[in-house]
Design a protein around this motif. Sequence first.
Motif, mmCIF file in Angstrom:
data_model
loop_
_atom_site.group_PDB
_atom_site.id
_atom_site.type_symbol
_atom_site.label_atom_id
_atom_site.label_comp_id
_atom_site.label_asym_id
_atom_site.label_seq_id
_atom_site.Cartn_x
_atom_site.Cartn_y
_atom_site.Cartn_z
ATOM 1 N N ASP A 227 0.837 -1.198 0.000
ATOM 2 C CA ASP A 227 0.000 0.000 0.000
ATOM 3 C C ASP A 227 0.874 1.251 0.000
ATOM 4 O O ASP A 227 1.177 1.799 1.054
ATOM 5 C CB ASP A 227 -0.905 0.019 1.229
ATOM 6 C CG ASP A 227 -1.758 -1.230 1.316
ATOM 7 O OD1 ASP A 227 -2.389 -1.572 0.309
ATOM 8 O OD2 ASP A 227 -1.772 -1.858 2.388
ATOM 9 N N LEU A 229 1.851 5.163 -0.275
ATOM 10 C CA LEU A 229 1.147 6.409 0.012
ATOM 11 C C LEU A 229 0.927 7.182 -1.283
ATOM 12 O O LEU A 229 1.716 7.076 -2.227
ATOM 13 C CB LEU A 229 1.966 7.259 0.983
ATOM 14 C CG LEU A 229 2.051 6.769 2.429
ATOM 15 C CD1 LEU A 229 3.141 7.510 3.178
ATOM 16 C CD2 LEU A 229 0.711 6.947 3.134
ATOM 17 N N ILE A 233 -2.383 14.588 -1.907
ATOM 18 C CA ILE A 233 -3.764 14.503 -1.467
ATOM 19 C C ILE A 233 -4.474 15.803 -1.826
ATOM 20 O O ILE A 233 -3.868 16.880 -1.835
ATOM 21 C CB ILE A 233 -3.881 14.220 0.045
ATOM 22 C CG1 ILE A 233 -3.137 15.275 0.867
ATOM 23 C CG2 ILE A 233 -3.382 12.829 0.367
ATOM 24 C CD1 ILE A 233 -3.321 15.136 2.365
ATOM 25 N N LEU A 322 -4.464 8.171 7.958
ATOM 26 C CA LEU A 322 -3.307 7.429 7.460
ATOM 27 C C LEU A 322 -3.744 6.110 6.832
ATOM 28 O O LEU A 322 -3.266 5.729 5.751
ATOM 29 C CB LEU A 322 -2.318 7.175 8.603
ATOM 30 C CG LEU A 322 -1.117 6.271 8.271
ATOM 31 C CD1 LEU A 322 -0.302 6.851 7.138
ATOM 32 C CD2 LEU A 322 -0.258 6.050 9.513
ATOM 33 N N MET A 325 -5.204 6.782 3.423
ATOM 34 C CA MET A 325 -4.171 7.019 2.406
ATOM 35 C C MET A 325 -3.496 5.717 2.002
ATOM 36 O O MET A 325 -3.231 5.476 0.817
ATOM 37 C CB MET A 325 -3.144 8.035 2.929
ATOM 38 C CG MET A 325 -3.637 9.464 2.898
ATOM 39 S SD MET A 325 -2.322 10.663 3.239
ATOM 40 C CE MET A 325 -2.402 10.730 5.019
ATOM 41 N N LYS A 326 -3.198 4.872 2.975
ATOM 42 C CA LYS A 326 -2.569 3.585 2.667
ATOM 43 C C LYS A 326 -3.513 2.657 1.923
ATOM 44 O O LYS A 326 -3.077 1.694 1.295
ATOM 45 C CB LYS A 326 -2.099 2.907 3.960
ATOM 46 C CG LYS A 326 -0.959 3.622 4.652
ATOM 47 C CD LYS A 326 0.353 3.454 3.900
ATOM 48 C CE LYS A 326 0.922 2.067 4.070
ATOM 49 N NZ LYS A 326 2.204 1.893 3.370
ATOM 50 N N SER A 330 -7.013 9.493 -1.847
ATOM 51 C CA SER A 330 -6.214 10.720 -1.946
ATOM 52 C C SER A 330 -7.075 11.978 -1.870
ATOM 53 O O SER A 330 -6.560 13.079 -2.041
ATOM 54 C CB SER A 330 -5.416 10.729 -3.254
ATOM 55 O OG SER A 330 -6.274 10.682 -4.378
ATOM 56 N N ALA A 353 0.441 14.929 6.593
ATOM 57 C CA ALA A 353 0.962 14.826 5.229
ATOM 58 C C ALA A 353 2.411 15.280 5.156
ATOM 59 O O ALA A 353 3.232 14.668 4.451
ATOM 60 C CB ALA A 353 0.090 15.650 4.282
ATOM 61 N N LEU A 356 4.695 12.639 6.445
ATOM 62 C CA LEU A 356 4.764 11.497 5.531
ATOM 63 C C LEU A 356 5.364 11.862 4.170
ATOM 64 O O LEU A 356 5.462 11.010 3.298
ATOM 65 C CB LEU A 356 3.355 10.921 5.309
ATOM 66 C CG LEU A 356 2.649 10.368 6.552
ATOM 67 C CD1 LEU A 356 1.213 9.972 6.198
ATOM 68 C CD2 LEU A 356 3.406 9.181 7.124
ATOM 69 N N VAL A 358 4.031 13.744 1.902
ATOM 70 C CA VAL A 358 2.957 13.702 0.911
ATOM 71 C C VAL A 358 2.544 15.136 0.595
ATOM 72 O O VAL A 358 2.249 15.913 1.501
ATOM 73 C CB VAL A 358 1.745 12.902 1.425
ATOM 74 C CG1 VAL A 358 0.577 13.000 0.447
ATOM 75 C CG2 VAL A 358 2.131 11.451 1.663
#
Length: 405
Positions: A227, A229, A233, A322, A325-326, A330, A353, A356, A358
């Motif tokens: 999975d 990320l 997003i 989280l 997202m995994k 998004s 985010a 991570l 992201v």
Amino acid sequence: MWTTASKRFGLASRNSPGTGTEQTLPKPSLPFRTAKRCTDPALTGPRPPRYLRGNAVSQGETELVEVPVDSTTFRSVLGQWPSGVCVVTTIGPHGVHGMTASSFSSVSLDPPMVSVCLGNHLPSHALLGAAGRFAISFLGKDQAHIGRRFAGQDREITDRFAGLEWITTPNGCPVLADAVAWLDCRVAHAYPGGDHTIFVGEVTGAATPRVISPLLFHSRNWGQLADPLPATIRLAVDAPPPDHAGCVPDAFDPDREDDVLDTIGRLAALGLDEIVCVESETTAASPLQVRRVLQDAVVRVRPNHLRVRLNGRNRLALVNALVAMKSGVSRFDVVTADSGLAGLPIDDLLHLAHQLEVDHQLEAETGRSPGAAAGRRPEAHHRPEADRLRSELVQSRTDLAQLRE
């Protein structure tokens, strides 16, 4: 390309050759054309080295020498190649027969053809060769127990077909009713492959009964897709609680999981470009349930989009974000501190985010004003059906609440 050491695991695959519980049967005469090995040097060329090993010498150079591939190294190398898992079934004089395999491959689109490799010592090989037909059921991520059963790993099970729901194909072979997909095949060719036979089947029937992530086999372990990320997003800020046909309320109620996923699938079939899963404002969703729903919902919605509106008052809201997202989500609805809404605080999600690595985009930056519902509503000719599906889901929620009381 097959070894015998993984009889312990019962898989007919690149890194496991078949169920060790099966007994050797005499090789039958096959009712279809087989291929002969090509021995013409002009076509095959010089025999390549089977393995190269470097031997260090005093000058620091490397000498390459030809050595045979030992079985331990061969198993270890092939064990690094992940594959899907399927159950191969056929029919014989005493009924149906099946075994787990990962040695499956597509061969041709026109005509549609696939291949599966079976060990020459297996009863499945003899039965499939004599029948000239077989079926393949692809297993989902939640069906590892079926893979183990047909690999002979559950020794206490004597009838591998018992307790499972089966469908009989036009060729007469059984397939799992809840398989991710299945193929019905007629044997077109059989090629020798060392201690295995490569059966090439012409596909005469196919279906995808259930949309779910597949079961994988890697390094003698059962697993599922990783999975990653999302790279970015997209955030809708201070959007009001959605109340339209593309909204799925109380999407993470564990008692309504099947209804929720069924509704999502049917809404996606109507062509909605975006479906919104909303967490209840009164019942906190668990990360496990968020995972269970979203992992399958994302697959059902593709190639369209799934948006999630989480409850910021849930102490596990960031954990659920989280998990979302995994699971492939998004798009999120978020709220500012002074909005008075129960959504996920934008500052908290932006901080997550950032940690991570992201990226993020506010939907105003992508041509959508914060709070607008553009892109969520179905086409006009689909709206009555979408409204009906949503009404059914809301009614099921009401009925369940009354039962709980």
